[in-house]
Design an enzyme around this catalytic site. Structure first.
Site, PDB file in Angstrom:
ATOM      1  N   PRO A  12       0.797  -1.222   0.000  1.00  0.00           N
ATOM      2  CA  PRO A  12       0.000   0.000   0.000  1.00  0.00           C
ATOM      3  C   PRO A  12       0.830   1.272   0.000  1.00  0.00           C
ATOM      4  CG  PRO A  12      -0.155  -1.108   2.128  1.00  0.00           C
ATOM      5  CD  PRO A  12       0.564  -2.034   1.206  1.00  0.00           C
ATOM      6  N   ASN A  13       0.329   2.212  -0.770  1.00  0.00           N
ATOM      7  CA  ASN A  13       0.844   3.579  -0.893  1.00  0.00           C
ATOM      8  C   ASN A  13       2.158   3.687  -1.651  1.00  0.00           C
ATOM      9  OD1 ASN A  13      -1.352   4.866   0.503  1.00  0.00           O
ATOM     10  ND2 ASN A  13      -0.518   3.938   2.363  1.00  0.00           N
ATOM     11  N   ARG A  20       4.898  11.176  -2.120  1.00  0.00           N
ATOM     12  CA  ARG A  20       4.609  10.957  -0.699  1.00  0.00           C
ATOM     13  C   ARG A  20       5.892  11.015   0.117  1.00  0.00           C
ATOM     14  NH1 ARG A  20       4.002   5.508   2.288  1.00  0.00           N
ATOM     15  NH2 ARG A  20       3.278   6.215   4.312  1.00  0.00           N
ATOM     16  N   TYR A  25      11.120   8.746   1.658  1.00  0.00           N
ATOM     17  CA  TYR A  25      11.111   7.705   0.630  1.00  0.00           C
ATOM     18  C   TYR A  25      11.850   8.083  -0.650  1.00  0.00           C
ATOM     19  CZ  TYR A  25       7.562   5.861   3.731  1.00  0.00           C
ATOM     20  OH  TYR A  25       6.892   5.394   4.831  1.00  0.00           O
ATOM     21  N   ASN A  76       7.966  -5.634  -0.795  1.00  0.00           N
ATOM     22  CA  ASN A  76       7.926  -4.440   0.040  1.00  0.00           C
ATOM     23  C   ASN A  76       6.486  -4.360   0.527  1.00  0.00           C
ATOM     24  OD1 ASN A  76       7.749  -1.925   1.186  1.00  0.00           O
ATOM     25  ND2 ASN A  76       9.042  -0.935  -0.340  1.00  0.00           N
ATOM     26  N   ALA A  79       2.875  -0.781   4.780  1.00  0.00           N
ATOM     27  CA  ALA A  79       2.318  -0.801   6.137  1.00  0.00           C
ATOM     28  C   ALA A  79       1.861  -2.188   6.575  1.00  0.00           C
ATOM     29  CB  ALA A  79       1.172   0.195   6.248  1.00  0.00           C
ATOM     30  N   HIS A  82       3.668  -4.328   9.357  1.00  0.00           N
ATOM     31  CA  HIS A  82       3.459  -4.188  10.798  1.00  0.00           C
ATOM     32  C   HIS A  82       2.127  -4.750  11.277  1.00  0.00           C
ATOM     33  CE1 HIS A  82       6.673  -1.487   9.798  1.00  0.00           C
ATOM     34  NE2 HIS A  82       5.846  -0.773   9.066  1.00  0.00           N
ATOM     35  N   ASP A  89       1.402 -15.464   6.912  1.00  0.00           N
ATOM     36  CA  ASP A  89       1.045 -16.855   6.624  1.00  0.00           C
ATOM     37  C   ASP A  89       1.326 -17.222   5.171  1.00  0.00           C
ATOM     38  OD1 ASP A  89       0.231 -17.278   9.244  1.00  0.00           O
ATOM     39  OD2 ASP A  89      -1.907 -17.058   8.801  1.00  0.00           O
ATOM     40  N   GLU A 100      12.391  -9.457   2.132  1.00  0.00           N
ATOM     41  CA  GLU A 100      11.556  -8.309   2.478  1.00  0.00           C
ATOM     42  C   GLU A 100      12.387  -7.053   2.250  1.00  0.00           C
ATOM     43  OE1 GLU A 100       9.861  -6.494   6.589  1.00  0.00           O
ATOM     44  OE2 GLU A 100       9.179  -8.539   6.122  1.00  0.00           O
ATOM     45  N   HIS A 102      12.504  -2.632   2.308  1.00  0.00           N
ATOM     46  CA  HIS A 102      11.958  -1.338   2.728  1.00  0.00           C
ATOM     47  C   HIS A 102      12.879  -0.233   2.237  1.00  0.00           C
ATOM     48  CE1 HIS A 102       9.019  -3.290   5.256  1.00  0.00           C
ATOM     49  NE2 HIS A 102       9.993  -4.082   5.672  1.00  0.00           N
ATOM     50  N   LEU A 103      12.300   0.828   1.718  1.00  0.00           N
ATOM     51  CA  LEU A 103      13.086   1.966   1.246  1.00  0.00           C
ATOM     52  C   LEU A 103      13.792   2.658   2.406  1.00  0.00           C
ATOM     53  CD1 LEU A 103      10.382   3.291  -1.186  1.00  0.00           C
ATOM     54  CD2 LEU A 103      12.626   2.438  -1.868  1.00  0.00           C
ATOM     55  N   SER A 104      13.077   2.809   3.515  1.00  0.00           N
ATOM     56  CA  SER A 104      13.649   3.473   4.691  1.00  0.00           C
ATOM     57  C   SER A 104      14.103   2.422   5.703  1.00  0.00           C
ATOM     58  CB  SER A 104      12.611   4.399   5.338  1.00  0.00           C
ATOM     59  OG  SER A 104      11.542   3.647   5.884  1.00  0.00           O
ATOM     60  N   ARG A 109      12.576   4.636  12.551  1.00  0.00           N
ATOM     61  CA  ARG A 109      11.304   5.341  12.358  1.00  0.00           C
ATOM     62  C   ARG A 109      10.473   5.264  13.637  1.00  0.00           C
ATOM     63  NH1 ARG A 109       9.177   5.013   7.060  1.00  0.00           N
ATOM     64  NH2 ARG A 109       7.765   6.595   7.888  1.00  0.00           N
ATOM     65  N   ARG A 113       6.568   1.188  13.625  1.00  0.00           N
ATOM     66  CA  ARG A 113       7.154   0.679  12.377  1.00  0.00           C
ATOM     67  C   ARG A 113       8.357  -0.233  12.618  1.00  0.00           C
ATOM     68  NH1 ARG A 113       4.855   3.540   8.118  1.00  0.00           N
ATOM     69  NH2 ARG A 113       4.232   5.668   8.647  1.00  0.00           N
TER      70      ARG A 113
END
Length: 151
Positions: A12-13, A20, A25, A76, A79, A82, A89, A100, A102-104, A109, A113
């Site tokens: 998402p996002n 954003r 990001y 990625n 949200a 978390h 699963d 996995e 993540h950009l940040s 954070r 997060r």
């Protein structure tokens, strides 16, 4: 190895990248990341199936598709990292090399997060490198795939 396809799934996002919170990001768009990721994938000998959805169920369906058809998976989860037991699963059931991404750096954070519900279901986590993390994740995933194949 039957498949030479790497699935790169974005949650998402992430469709809002570039607009954003660019201070967190970066200014690179998801379309730019997709172009670069597919190019690097070709250089490494893989095709890349690059997707984004704001819907948890779509991500789960794609994880299952990757498990059935892919050589490896980069996700990625946004949200959902978390919050999603369902995504955990699906990743746990997917018996292919998984990273996995993540950009940040999620550990630098907000407190909420810093916990990843999905990380225990993957082989490794890449974070904090911005858009370049996709390239790094592809390279790490190639190594995982080769080691599992006995290369």
């Amino acid at each position: 190895m039957a498949s030479k396809t790497i699935y790169v799934l974005n949650g998402p996002n992430l469709n809002l990248l570039g607009a954003r919170e660019p201070e967190i990001y970066g200014k690179t768009t998801l379309a730019d990341i997709e172009t670069a990721t597919k190019a690097r994938g070709r250089e490494l000998g893989f095709s890349v199936e690059f997707r984004q959805s704001n819907a948890e169920g779509a991500l789960i369906d794609w994880v299952q598709e990757a498990a059935a058809k892919g050589a490896g998976l980069i996700i990625n989860p946004g949200a959902y990292t978390h919050t999603s037991v369902a995504l955990f699963d699906a990743l746990s059931a997917a018996k292919l090399p998984k990273i996995e991404l993540h950009l940040s750096n999620i550990h630098a954070r907000e407190a909420f997060r810093r916990q990843s519900m999905t990380a225990p279901a993957v082989d490794g986590v890449m974070m904090g490198f911005g858009a370049a993390g996709y390239r790094f994740a592809l390279e790490a995933l190639k190594s995982l795939i080769e080691s599992r194949a006995g290369s």
